[in-house]
Design a protein around this motif. Structure first.
Motif, PDB file in Angstrom:
ATOM      1  N   ALA A  66      -0.101 -10.912 -11.126  1.00  0.00           N
ATOM      2  CA  ALA A  66       0.864 -10.630 -12.197  1.00  0.00           C
ATOM      3  C   ALA A  66       0.282  -9.651 -13.213  1.00  0.00           C
ATOM      4  CB  ALA A  66       1.265 -11.940 -12.887  1.00  0.00           C
ATOM      5  N   LEU A  67      -0.983  -9.836 -13.569  1.00  0.00           N
ATOM      6  CA  LEU A  67      -1.602  -8.935 -14.548  1.00  0.00           C
ATOM      7  C   LEU A  67      -1.858  -7.561 -13.936  1.00  0.00           C
ATOM      8  CD1 LEU A  67      -2.269  -9.669 -17.546  1.00  0.00           C
ATOM      9  CD2 LEU A  67      -1.841 -11.654 -16.105  1.00  0.00           C
ATOM     10  N   ALA A  68      -2.153  -7.532 -12.640  1.00  0.00           N
ATOM     11  CA  ALA A  68      -2.324  -6.237 -11.964  1.00  0.00           C
ATOM     12  C   ALA A  68      -1.003  -5.457 -11.978  1.00  0.00           C
ATOM     13  CB  ALA A  68      -2.820  -6.438 -10.536  1.00  0.00           C
ATOM     14  N   ALA A  69       0.114  -6.182 -11.898  1.00  0.00           N
ATOM     15  CA  ALA A  69       1.425  -5.528 -11.966  1.00  0.00           C
ATOM     16  C   ALA A  69       1.645  -4.923 -13.356  1.00  0.00           C
ATOM     17  CB  ALA A  69       2.527  -6.538 -11.653  1.00  0.00           C
ATOM     18  N   VAL A  70       1.166  -5.629 -14.373  1.00  0.00           N
ATOM     19  CA  VAL A  70       1.367  -5.171 -15.752  1.00  0.00           C
ATOM     20  C   VAL A  70       0.500  -3.940 -16.063  1.00  0.00           C
ATOM     21  CG1 VAL A  70       0.977  -5.808 -18.173  1.00  0.00           C
ATOM     22  CG2 VAL A  70       2.063  -7.438 -16.608  1.00  0.00           C
ATOM     23  N   PHE A  71      -0.701  -3.899 -15.516  1.00  0.00           N
ATOM     24  CA  PHE A  71      -1.633  -2.810 -15.819  1.00  0.00           C
ATOM     25  C   PHE A  71      -2.316  -2.345 -14.541  1.00  0.00           C
ATOM     26  CE2 PHE A  71      -5.620  -1.144 -17.904  1.00  0.00           C
ATOM     27  CZ  PHE A  71      -5.000  -0.100 -18.579  1.00  0.00           C
ATOM     28  N   PRO A  72      -1.561  -1.677 -13.659  1.00  0.00           N
ATOM     29  CA  PRO A  72      -2.123  -1.283 -12.369  1.00  0.00           C
ATOM     30  C   PRO A  72      -3.175  -0.177 -12.470  1.00  0.00           C
ATOM     31  CG  PRO A  72       0.140  -0.491 -12.591  1.00  0.00           C
ATOM     32  CD  PRO A  72      -0.139  -1.329 -13.786  1.00  0.00           C
ATOM     33  N   THR A  73      -3.228   0.497 -13.590  1.00  0.00           N
ATOM     34  CA  THR A  73      -4.160   1.607 -13.781  1.00  0.00           C
ATOM     35  C   THR A  73      -5.610   1.202 -13.579  1.00  0.00           C
ATOM     36  OG1 THR A  73      -2.646   2.206 -15.555  1.00  0.00           O
ATOM     37  CG2 THR A  73      -4.667   3.513 -15.352  1.00  0.00           C
ATOM     38  N   ASP A  74      -5.940   0.010 -14.058  1.00  0.00           N
ATOM     39  CA  ASP A  74      -7.336  -0.422 -13.995  1.00  0.00           C
ATOM     40  C   ASP A  74      -7.399  -1.911 -13.621  1.00  0.00           C
ATOM     41  OD1 ASP A  74     -10.021  -0.985 -14.292  1.00  0.00           O
ATOM     42  OD2 ASP A  74     -10.251   0.225 -16.100  1.00  0.00           O
ATOM     43  N   PRO A  75      -7.466  -2.199 -12.324  1.00  0.00           N
ATOM     44  CA  PRO A  75      -7.424  -3.601 -11.878  1.00  0.00           C
ATOM     45  C   PRO A  75      -8.623  -4.432 -12.341  1.00  0.00           C
ATOM     46  CG  PRO A  75      -7.703  -2.094  -9.999  1.00  0.00           C
ATOM     47  CD  PRO A  75      -7.432  -1.257 -11.199  1.00  0.00           C
ATOM     48  N   LEU A  76      -9.709  -3.775 -12.750  1.00  0.00           N
ATOM     49  CA  LEU A  76     -10.809  -4.565 -13.320  1.00  0.00           C
ATOM     50  C   LEU A  76     -10.378  -5.123 -14.675  1.00  0.00           C
ATOM     51  CD1 LEU A  76     -13.756  -5.584 -13.280  1.00  0.00           C
ATOM     52  CD2 LEU A  76     -14.417  -3.434 -14.395  1.00  0.00           C
ATOM     53  N   VAL A  77      -9.769  -4.274 -15.468  1.00  0.00           N
ATOM     54  CA  VAL A  77      -9.312  -4.698 -16.798  1.00  0.00           C
ATOM     55  C   VAL A  77      -8.212  -5.754 -16.686  1.00  0.00           C
ATOM     56  CG1 VAL A  77      -8.076  -3.883 -18.850  1.00  0.00           C
ATOM     57  CG2 VAL A  77     -10.032  -2.585 -17.959  1.00  0.00           C
ATOM     58  N   SER A  78      -7.281  -5.564 -15.764  1.00  0.00           N
ATOM     59  CA  SER A  78      -6.195  -6.547 -15.630  1.00  0.00           C
ATOM     60  C   SER A  78      -6.739  -7.873 -15.092  1.00  0.00           C
ATOM     61  CB  SER A  78      -5.072  -6.005 -14.741  1.00  0.00           C
ATOM     62  OG  SER A  78      -5.490  -5.895 -13.393  1.00  0.00           O
ATOM     63  N   ASN A  98       0.829  -1.213   0.000  1.00  0.00           N
ATOM     64  CA  ASN A  98       0.000   0.000   0.000  1.00  0.00           C
ATOM     65  C   ASN A  98       0.862   1.261   0.000  1.00  0.00           C
ATOM     66  OD1 ASN A  98      -2.446  -1.304  -0.114  1.00  0.00           O
ATOM     67  ND2 ASN A  98      -2.723  -1.376   2.114  1.00  0.00           N
ATOM     68  N   ARG A  99       1.855   1.281   0.875  1.00  0.00           N
ATOM     69  CA  ARG A  99       2.727   2.463   0.946  1.00  0.00           C
ATOM     70  C   ARG A  99       3.414   2.717  -0.393  1.00  0.00           C
ATOM     71  NH1 ARG A  99       4.408   0.403   5.894  1.00  0.00           N
ATOM     72  NH2 ARG A  99       6.310  -0.359   4.920  1.00  0.00           N
ATOM     73  N   ALA A 100       3.813   1.628  -1.074  1.00  0.00           N
ATOM     74  CA  ALA A 100       4.525   1.776  -2.350  1.00  0.00           C
ATOM     75  C   ALA A 100       3.569   1.946  -3.524  1.00  0.00           C
ATOM     76  CB  ALA A 100       5.426   0.564  -2.570  1.00  0.00           C
ATOM     77  N   GLY A 101       2.260   1.958  -3.244  1.00  0.00           N
ATOM     78  CA  GLY A 101       1.287   2.138  -4.316  1.00  0.00           C
ATOM     79  C   GLY A 101       1.224   0.966  -5.273  1.00  0.00           C
ATOM     80  N   LYS A 102       1.522  -0.239  -4.765  1.00  0.00           N
ATOM     81  CA  LYS A 102       1.487  -1.424  -5.628  1.00  0.00           C
ATOM     82  C   LYS A 102       0.222  -2.229  -5.360  1.00  0.00           C
ATOM     83  CE  LYS A 102       6.434  -1.455  -6.024  1.00  0.00           C
ATOM     84  NZ  LYS A 102       7.687  -1.977  -5.471  1.00  0.00           N
ATOM     85  N   PRO A 103      -0.324  -2.860  -6.392  1.00  0.00           N
ATOM     86  CA  PRO A 103      -1.572  -3.610  -6.211  1.00  0.00           C
ATOM     87  C   PRO A 103      -1.346  -4.872  -5.384  1.00  0.00           C
ATOM     88  CG  PRO A 103      -0.713  -3.953  -8.427  1.00  0.00           C
ATOM     89  CD  PRO A 103       0.172  -2.918  -7.787  1.00  0.00           C
ATOM     90  N   TRP A 104      -2.360  -5.230  -4.605  1.00  0.00           N
ATOM     91  CA  TRP A 104      -2.275  -6.523  -3.910  1.00  0.00           C
ATOM     92  C   TRP A 104      -3.619  -7.234  -3.955  1.00  0.00           C
ATOM     93  CZ3 TRP A 104      -4.244  -8.584   0.743  1.00  0.00           C
ATOM     94  CH2 TRP A 104      -4.893  -7.686   1.620  1.00  0.00           C
ATOM     95  N   VAL A 105      -3.552  -8.563  -3.990  1.00  0.00           N
ATOM     96  CA  VAL A 105      -4.717  -9.417  -4.214  1.00  0.00           C
ATOM     97  C   VAL A 105      -4.924 -10.318  -3.000  1.00  0.00           C
ATOM     98  CG1 VAL A 105      -5.785 -11.054  -5.812  1.00  0.00           C
ATOM     99  CG2 VAL A 105      -3.992  -9.506  -6.638  1.00  0.00           C
ATOM    100  N   LEU A 106      -6.166 -10.406  -2.527  1.00  0.00           N
ATOM    101  CA  LEU A 106      -6.497 -11.267  -1.389  1.00  0.00           C
ATOM    102  C   LEU A 106      -7.272 -12.497  -1.854  1.00  0.00           C
ATOM    103  CD1 LEU A 106      -6.738 -11.820   1.695  1.00  0.00           C
ATOM    104  CD2 LEU A 106      -8.839 -10.449   1.658  1.00  0.00           C
ATOM    105  N   ASP A 107      -6.836 -13.673  -1.400  1.00  0.00           N
ATOM    106  CA  ASP A 107      -7.557 -14.928  -1.670  1.00  0.00           C
ATOM    107  C   ASP A 107      -8.016 -15.498  -0.327  1.00  0.00           C
ATOM    108  OD1 ASP A 107      -8.379 -17.519  -2.274  1.00  0.00           O
ATOM    109  OD2 ASP A 107      -6.870 -17.778  -3.832  1.00  0.00           O
ATOM    110  N   PRO A 108      -9.311 -15.319   0.004  1.00  0.00           N
ATOM    111  CA  PRO A 108      -9.809 -15.691   1.336  1.00  0.00           C
ATOM    112  C   PRO A 108     -10.221 -17.160   1.416  1.00  0.00           C
ATOM    113  CG  PRO A 108     -11.557 -14.650   0.089  1.00  0.00           C
ATOM    114  CD  PRO A 108     -10.370 -14.734  -0.846  1.00  0.00           C
ATOM    115  N   VAL A 109      -9.262 -18.078   1.221  1.00  0.00           N
ATOM    116  CA  VAL A 109      -9.566 -19.513   1.127  1.00  0.00           C
ATOM    117  C   VAL A 109     -10.371 -20.011   2.335  1.00  0.00           C
ATOM    118  CG1 VAL A 109      -8.579 -21.834   0.935  1.00  0.00           C
ATOM    119  CG2 VAL A 109      -7.425 -19.892  -0.152  1.00  0.00           C
ATOM    120  N   ALA A 110     -11.546 -20.537   2.049  1.00  0.00           N
ATOM    121  CA  ALA A 110     -12.368 -21.186   3.089  1.00  0.00           C
ATOM    122  C   ALA A 110     -12.456 -20.354   4.361  1.00  0.00           C
ATOM    123  CB  ALA A 110     -11.832 -22.587   3.403  1.00  0.00           C
ATOM    124  N   HIS A 111     -12.559 -19.026   4.202  1.00  0.00           N
ATOM    125  CA  HIS A 111     -12.531 -18.115   5.352  1.00  0.00           C
ATOM    126  C   HIS A 111     -13.701 -18.345   6.305  1.00  0.00           C
ATOM    127  CE1 HIS A 111     -15.892 -15.610   3.973  1.00  0.00           C
ATOM    128  NE2 HIS A 111     -15.515 -16.048   2.792  1.00  0.00           N
TER     129      HIS A 111
END
Lengths: 266, 266, 266
Positions: free
Chosen positions: B204-216, B85-98
């Motif tokens: 990985a795709l969010a890293a390639v196109f962080p501008t629009d995480p829906l599109v990535s 978050n501080r570095a402005g990089k995208p991150w993805v959560l996978d809530p397995v069997a939460h």
């Protein structure tokens, strides 16, 4: 076959499968164990601090890989390396992406103090370990093995270890003698943890011929290079390469290995 | 190809492979790394609290999966999410069997507070995360993706995140725009940790196109769906599907991907 | 098919897939989950002390394997075994290489106090557990299953458990009744963690037919033996065997299983 050719060492390994203790990372554990089994060795993934040292007294060689290191595991690594040294057994260090974080740099420095018999890394890892500037990104090497050759010689002399810098072309040296091994396949870097698995195989061959870890390392790298070449012939991608590689390793025999080996003094 | 089509994003990924940090579970580590390598990205499985934060500053995206969570790992997850978050990089959560245990529910609540860029789960996980009643059993989904669509929209709005509910048919939304992606194979749920691997590819795709995480995210789901379809053509079961899937991922190129893509606005 | 034949139990498993909690080792996690999925069960790898007990209340069976044991994991194993016992659910112990170190010997003694429903090991493990002298080296068995048969009977009586000693020929007993199962393939010991995966399948069948764990164990061993035989027909080595085994497991149906089964009372 010469008595210390890769082929004779492979034959010796099959005749008396060495028990090899591997403290490796979570990504590598399964494929590394399968690689050792296919080659004919007996792998044991034993890392807990409660038993790592005792087990190092039973195994014929030890390999340590910092791929998914944590503080708790460092204790098992140190006590296992100590026990291997006390028992006069060879141990191999794989300094995975040691340049990436402070934690890794410190871990590798502390492990080097236990004087590994052999250090195996990719070009980026070997260059950085010798104090050079590398272009490694995360765990993948971006430096050609050729550039790692002088680094490997420096490192070998500094630590009294055999150093193997592997990649498209493999280079291995004890600081004086040096060999280049060719072979392998473009699919190999596309299969995760094959380098880590090679480190374990280097340990298995060191167990078979502890007298001269340079010679045993040449054998391990040659086995990997030839099996990789054979597997690649029918592979369509990294998925089919991975299982064909295990089949090729398992099918390889000593005389075939020596016939296909491409080793030259460097 | 449009500039933001799945095909162009795959081409961009191959041209400049993103380093992706994955804090994932023990079951997924190997296959997830192989999926990223086959797609062309550079995976790093780095989770220890001693280095997770530092590494998140180096990587171009982060993925966090609670599959085999323990208290010690939670620390690495939190500091890595903070650092991303501080570095402005995208991150993805996978809530397995939460929904399965209190420990998981609390872990996911705490991770949601770090505002993931993207949440990827199966239908049961997405329905439960939005407060609905699901029929999940352990880690396998038993709810159709269609039912997860309204849950995904609710969740996306509540957390300001892109939400992907994947299964026989994939659905992805940012709360306003939404897309359905078709493809894949009946073998996919029979190969363990393919969903977890998809989460890493979404990173990985969010890293390639962080501008629009829906599109990535649409691109990542489409890559998986098309590679799955292509692999299934020759597979005889889950065992042969798994390696054919890696071959298919690796063989896929941008133009083919766009030609085979079945995406529609929803 | 008899109502309790291996074939009918496999059919019952497919009709109502049991959720099986597995506390297994890092080497086995992926292949064990894939084996359970291919057989038709629903695997969950849940071991953290924070949730192992709660999850054991949800799952229909529990398996515990000490392959890559550490002190932290022991807590999860104990609380899960306790919870399974309290809930009246079957649990299976796999004492991997328990004879190798003090840490393992103590761990297995402590786990045996929780009275496992079934114990599954290779010949060396079963012989050593019954107090005999074995020739095991690391995690590989070097004792023929035949020699393990009297040890298995002793062990079964001492612990009130079903005991399965598996290898080239499988033997399973509750101390009174005993069966021998033939089949499998020479490739099986060359694929790492297939024995550990079998332990998980033993758990899945115990969930399907908890009334008589001897009968359910016979079914699990027979499924493995027949799938192994079928997979070996086209395999060229351990690499191709591994994925063909998953395909063969997945393709197996109840009537075929009963037709191919080679079981005899002993």
């Amino acid at each position: 076959m010469q008595q210390t050719s890769p082929g004779s060492l492979l034959t010796a390994l099959r005749a008396d499968p060495p028990l090899v203790q591997n403290i490796t990372n979570f990504v590598a554990m399964n494929i590394a164990a399968n690689v050792l089994l296919a080659a004919g060795a007996s792998p044991a993934m034993v890392h807990a601090e409660e038993e790592a040292s005792e087990f190092a007294g039973i195994a014929r060689a030890l390999t340590i890989n910092i791929g998914t290191l944590s503080a708790g595991w460092m204790k098992g690594m140190h006590s296992a390396a100590d026990a291997a040294n006390r028992a006069g057994k060879p141990w191999v260090l794989d300094p995975v992406a040691h340049y990436a974080t402070n934690f890794r740099r410190q871990a590798v420095d502390a492990l080097l103090a236990h004087r590994p018999t052999i250090i195996r890394g990719n070009a980026s890892e070997i260059i950085a370990l010798a104090g050079g500037t590398n272009r490694g990104q995360g765990v993948d090497s971006r430096d050609p093995v050729e550039q790692a050759q002088s680094s490997a010689r420096i490192l070998a002399k500094a630590h009294g270890a055999v150093v193997a810098a592997t990649g498209e072309i493999d280079f291995v040296t004890d600081g004086e003698r040096a060999f280049v091994i060719e072979g392998g396949s473009r699919f190999m870097p596309a299969v995760t943890a094959l380098g880590c698995s090679l480190t374990c195989l280097v340990g298995a061959l060191a167990a078979v011929f502890p007298t001269d870890p340079l010679v045993s390392s040449v054998a391990a790298l040659t086995i990997f290079a030839v099996a990789g070449e054979n597997a690649a012939r029918q592979a369509d991608g990294p998925g089919s390469f991975a299982w064909r590689f295990l089949d090729a390793l398992s099918a390889l025999d000593g005389p075939t290995l020596d016939r296909q080996a491409r080793i030259r003094a460097a």
